[in-house]
Design a protein around this motif. Structure first.
Motif, PDB file in Angstrom:
ATOM      1  N   ASP A 212     -10.713  -0.584 -26.103  1.00  9.10           N
ATOM      2  CA  ASP A 212     -12.000  -0.487 -25.598  1.00  9.10           C
ATOM      3  C   ASP A 212     -12.062  -1.393 -24.317  1.00  9.10           C
ATOM      4  O   ASP A 212     -12.964  -1.537 -23.545  1.00  9.10           O
ATOM      5  N   ALA A 213     -10.923  -2.423 -24.120  1.00  6.62           N
ATOM      6  CA  ALA A 213     -11.090  -2.903 -22.866  1.00  6.62           C
ATOM      7  C   ALA A 213     -10.884  -2.269 -21.715  1.00  6.62           C
ATOM      8  O   ALA A 213     -10.311  -1.194 -21.558  1.00  6.62           O
ATOM      9  N   GLU A 214     -11.872  -2.888 -20.755  1.00  3.85           N
ATOM     10  CA  GLU A 214     -12.014  -2.252 -19.456  1.00  3.85           C
ATOM     11  C   GLU A 214     -11.292  -2.789 -18.283  1.00  3.85           C
ATOM     12  O   GLU A 214     -11.766  -4.140 -18.176  1.00  3.85           O
ATOM     13  N   ARG A 215     -10.524  -2.221 -17.523  1.00  2.89           N
ATOM     14  CA  ARG A 215      -9.802  -3.139 -16.400  1.00  2.89           C
ATOM     15  C   ARG A 215     -10.234  -1.889 -14.953  1.00  2.89           C
ATOM     16  O   ARG A 215     -10.187  -0.910 -15.139  1.00  2.89           O
ATOM     17  N   ASP A 216      -9.972  -2.894 -13.930  1.00  2.24           N
ATOM     18  CA  ASP A 216      -9.957  -2.217 -12.777  1.00  2.24           C
ATOM     19  C   ASP A 216      -8.560  -2.040 -12.293  1.00  2.24           C
ATOM     20  O   ASP A 216      -7.840  -3.190 -11.823  1.00  2.24           O
ATOM     21  N   TRP A 217      -8.084  -0.805 -12.390  1.00  3.21           N
ATOM     22  CA  TRP A 217      -6.706  -0.877 -12.102  1.00  3.21           C
ATOM     23  C   TRP A 217      -6.331  -0.167 -10.951  1.00  3.21           C
ATOM     24  O   TRP A 217      -6.793   0.981 -10.387  1.00  3.21           O
ATOM     25  N   GLY A 218      -5.498  -0.671  -9.864  1.00  7.38           N
ATOM     26  CA  GLY A 218      -5.153  -0.237  -8.745  1.00  7.38           C
ATOM     27  C   GLY A 218      -3.551  -0.123  -8.602  1.00  7.38           C
ATOM     28  O   GLY A 218      -2.558  -0.739  -9.396  1.00  7.38           O
ATOM     29  N   PHE A 219      -3.080   0.330  -7.649  1.00 12.72           N
ATOM     30  CA  PHE A 219      -1.498   0.298  -7.030  1.00 12.72           C
ATOM     31  C   PHE A 219      -0.992  -0.799  -6.500  1.00 12.72           C
ATOM     32  O   PHE A 219      -1.432  -1.316  -5.654  1.00 12.72           O
ATOM     33  N   ALA A 220      -0.090  -1.435  -7.295  1.00 15.20           N
ATOM     34  CA  ALA A 220       0.540  -2.833  -6.561  1.00 15.20           C
ATOM     35  C   ALA A 220       1.050  -2.672  -4.890  1.00 15.20           C
ATOM     36  O   ALA A 220       0.752  -3.472  -4.296  1.00 15.20           O
ATOM     37  N   GLY A 221       1.667  -1.352  -4.711  1.00 13.97           N
ATOM     38  CA  GLY A 221       1.893  -0.984  -3.461  1.00 13.97           C
ATOM     39  C   GLY A 221       0.698  -1.312  -2.335  1.00 13.97           C
ATOM     40  O   GLY A 221       1.026  -1.559  -1.313  1.00 13.97           O
ATOM     41  N   ASP A 222      -0.240  -0.848  -2.997  1.00 15.07           N
ATOM     42  CA  ASP A 222      -1.558  -1.076  -1.906  1.00 15.07           C
ATOM     43  C   ASP A 222      -1.841  -2.399  -1.738  1.00 15.07           C
ATOM     44  O   ASP A 222      -2.377  -2.804  -0.783  1.00 15.07           O
ATOM     45  N   TYR A 223      -1.713  -3.282  -2.951  1.00 14.08           N
ATOM     46  CA  TYR A 223      -2.476  -4.556  -2.827  1.00 14.08           C
ATOM     47  C   TYR A 223      -1.613  -5.491  -2.262  1.00 14.08           C
ATOM     48  O   TYR A 223      -2.132  -6.715  -1.792  1.00 14.08           O
ATOM     49  N   VAL A 224      -0.131  -5.292  -1.759  1.00 12.72           N
ATOM     50  CA  VAL A 224       0.583  -6.169  -1.015  1.00 12.72           C
ATOM     51  C   VAL A 224       0.135  -6.038   0.193  1.00 12.72           C
ATOM     52  O   VAL A 224       0.292  -7.152   1.143  1.00 12.72           O
ATOM     53  N   GLU A 225      -0.447  -5.026   0.667  1.00  9.00           N
ATOM     54  CA  GLU A 225      -0.817  -5.019   2.359  1.00  9.00           C
ATOM     55  C   GLU A 225      -1.960  -5.931   2.317  1.00  9.00           C
ATOM     56  O   GLU A 225      -2.173  -6.621   3.418  1.00  9.00           O
ATOM     57  N   ALA A 226      -2.842  -5.928   1.533  1.00 10.01           N
ATOM     58  CA  ALA A 226      -4.024  -6.840   1.355  1.00 10.01           C
ATOM     59  C   ALA A 226      -3.500  -8.329   1.569  1.00 10.01           C
ATOM     60  O   ALA A 226      -4.013  -9.280   2.100  1.00 10.01           O
ATOM     61  N   MET A 227      -2.339  -8.687   0.748  1.00  8.82           N
ATOM     62  CA  MET A 227      -2.031 -10.036   0.831  1.00  8.82           C
ATOM     63  C   MET A 227      -1.629 -10.487   2.218  1.00  8.82           C
ATOM     64  O   MET A 227      -1.854 -11.322   2.901  1.00  8.82           O
ATOM     65  N   TRP A 228      -0.917  -9.535   2.901  1.00 10.52           N
ATOM     66  CA  TRP A 228      -0.412  -9.548   4.224  1.00 10.52           C
ATOM     67  C   TRP A 228      -1.522  -9.725   5.295  1.00 10.52           C
ATOM     68  O   TRP A 228      -1.507 -10.582   6.214  1.00 10.52           O
ATOM     69  N   LEU A 229      -2.707  -8.800   5.271  1.00  4.62           N
ATOM     70  CA  LEU A 229      -3.821  -8.745   5.929  1.00  4.62           C
ATOM     71  C   LEU A 229      -4.287 -10.251   5.930  1.00  4.62           C
ATOM     72  O   LEU A 229      -4.836 -10.690   6.905  1.00  4.62           O
ATOM     73  N   MET A 230      -4.581 -10.734   4.901  1.00  2.00           N
ATOM     74  CA  MET A 230      -5.182 -12.320   4.648  1.00  2.00           C
ATOM     75  C   MET A 230      -4.421 -13.287   5.578  1.00  2.00           C
ATOM     76  O   MET A 230      -5.081 -13.870   6.207  1.00  2.00           O
ATOM     77  N   LEU A 231      -3.123 -13.281   5.695  1.00  2.00           N
ATOM     78  CA  LEU A 231      -2.666 -14.107   6.513  1.00  2.00           C
ATOM     79  C   LEU A 231      -2.469 -13.717   7.898  1.00  2.00           C
ATOM     80  O   LEU A 231      -1.715 -14.503   9.031  1.00  2.00           O
ATOM     81  N   GLN A 232      -2.734 -12.356   8.251  1.00  2.89           N
ATOM     82  CA  GLN A 232      -3.151 -12.048   9.819  1.00  2.89           C
ATOM     83  C   GLN A 232      -4.498 -12.500  10.243  1.00  2.89           C
ATOM     84  O   GLN A 232      -4.765 -12.266  11.619  1.00  2.89           O
ATOM     85  N   ALA A 233      -5.424 -12.699   9.483  1.00  7.39           N
ATOM     86  CA  ALA A 233      -6.526 -13.020   9.778  1.00  7.39           C
ATOM     87  C   ALA A 233      -6.685 -14.333  10.693  1.00  7.39           C
ATOM     88  O   ALA A 233      -6.067 -14.928  10.802  1.00  7.39           O
ATOM     89  N   GLU A 234      -7.976 -14.393  11.421  1.00  4.11           N
ATOM     90  CA  GLU A 234      -8.123 -15.551  12.338  1.00  4.11           C
ATOM     91  C   GLU A 234      -8.377 -16.837  11.647  1.00  4.11           C
ATOM     92  O   GLU A 234      -7.833 -17.884  12.002  1.00  4.11           O
ATOM     93  N   HIS A 235      -9.102 -16.876  10.358  1.00  2.00           N
ATOM     94  CA  HIS A 235      -9.449 -17.644   9.590  1.00  2.00           C
ATOM     95  C   HIS A 235      -8.955 -17.801   8.215  1.00  2.00           C
ATOM     96  O   HIS A 235      -9.242 -16.491   7.582  1.00  2.00           O
ATOM     97  N   PRO A 236      -8.426 -18.694   7.586  1.00  2.00           N
ATOM     98  CA  PRO A 236      -8.185 -18.609   6.006  1.00  2.00           C
ATOM     99  C   PRO A 236      -9.213 -18.279   5.213  1.00  2.00           C
ATOM    100  O   PRO A 236     -10.260 -18.913   5.420  1.00  2.00           O
TER     101      PRO A 236
END
Length: 328
Positions: A212-236
């Protein structure tokens, strides 16, 4: 050419991130711990395009020397003792690596080159016994495992170094993200690998804990793009990375078995041995900030993710069977 250093490059996220950055034209370096055998399976097809260095989050001087040698423009800290059940058995090691390891690499960045942009892999396990749903960047933390506590320490140290030393340091609060490269000890791969073995007649049952444990599951290949986008932003800043949808372990089982036209109820056995001392019942993230400020959205749906993982494990198991027949 921009240069990235990835700790934990041999893990699931490290492999996907290395491929992503290579496609962006980066020079990619990875830190690996020395061992009698080196687990390069996930990055085997990349070893001629990346440079690997021995190092350890327990060794401050080694981290300093590594940054001096590589001179990265971006550092992605993905290394951790990341298996939640193991953190109950090895809480001190988990704290040394997953908590204090973050401090050591932040200190190396501050000392060697404070212009380096730094990404810390935070975790939805920090929310634990959740105060609100969905969880967002402002939701208070209440971790329920040594792993979650250690990740929370690393998260707040990243915030502290950003505020104290003006480092470009970001934390991605990533909810569960899976793929065919996920370690077999994690419940999602445990399920899909068992499904493949059961479909091929190699296994009769699958023993799991809390269905019955509930999780928000996504694809790791999508999530690494978010990592990169964070470091391209103007402010941390810090961002929740999630799909905004939650599913039970039971639902994951149903979809996985349906992929091979089997009824999951005939094979799944609940075993209390797999229950945690303090469990996290539900996690669901709100990715609104990541969408609004980074332009990031997940591309792979939950059903597509489950099917992708089952198909990959079916291919693996069939290949293993073929190899055994050829050897016998």
């Amino acid at each position: 050419m921009r240069t990235a250093l990835i700790t934990g490059i041999t893990g699931q996220d490290g492999a996907y991130l290395a491929k992503f950055l290579l496609q962006k034209g980066y020079q990619v370096h990875g830190m690996v711990r020395r061992g009698s055998t080196l687990p390069f399976e996930r990055i085997a097809d990349l070893t001629d395009r990346i440079e690997l260095h021995q190092g350890d989050l327990l060794d401050q001087m080694a981290l300093n020397r590594l940054l001096e040698k590589v001179q990265p423009t971006e550092v992605y800290n993905l290394a951790a003792q990341s298996f939640v059940p193991t953190s109950f058995d090895q809480p001190i090691l988990t704290g040394e690596v997953t908590a204090l390891g973050v401090t050591r690499i932040l200190e190396a960045v501050r000392t060697v080159d404070p212009t380096i942009r730094f990404y810390q892999a935070s975790s939805s396990e920090m929310f634990g016994k959740v105060y609100e749903e969905p969880q967002r960047e402002s939701t208070p933390f209440w971790p329920r495992s040594p792993y979650g506590v250690s990740k929370m320490y690393g998260h707040w140290m990243t915030v502290n170094y950003r505020e104290s030393y003006d480092l470009f340091a970001c934390s991605g609060i990533l909810f569960n993200h899976e793929s065919p490269l996920r370690g077999i000890e994690f419940v999602t791969r445990k399920i899909t690998y068992a499904v493949a073995r059961i479909a091929q007649g190699l296994q009769n049952e699958l023993r799991l804990g809390n269905l019955d444990a509930e999780r928000d599951w996504g694809f790791a290949g999508d999530y690494v793009e978010a990592m990169w986008l964070m470091l391209q932003a103007e402010h941390p800043d810090d961002f929740v990375v999630a799909t905004g949808q939650k599913h039970t372990v039971r639902e994951f089982c149903r979809l996985a078995f349906e992929r091979v036209e089997l009824d999951w109820k005939k094979y799944v056995v609940v075993d209390e041995k797999f229950y945690r001392p303090a469990d996290v019942n539900t996690l669901c993230g709100d990715p609104a900030k990541a969408k609004a400020e980074l332009g990031w959205e997940p591309k792979v749906s939950f059903e597509q993710l489950v099917h992708m993982m089952v198909d990959a494990d079916m291919k693996r198991v069939k290949a293993d069977i073929k190899l055994l027949k050829e050897e016998s």
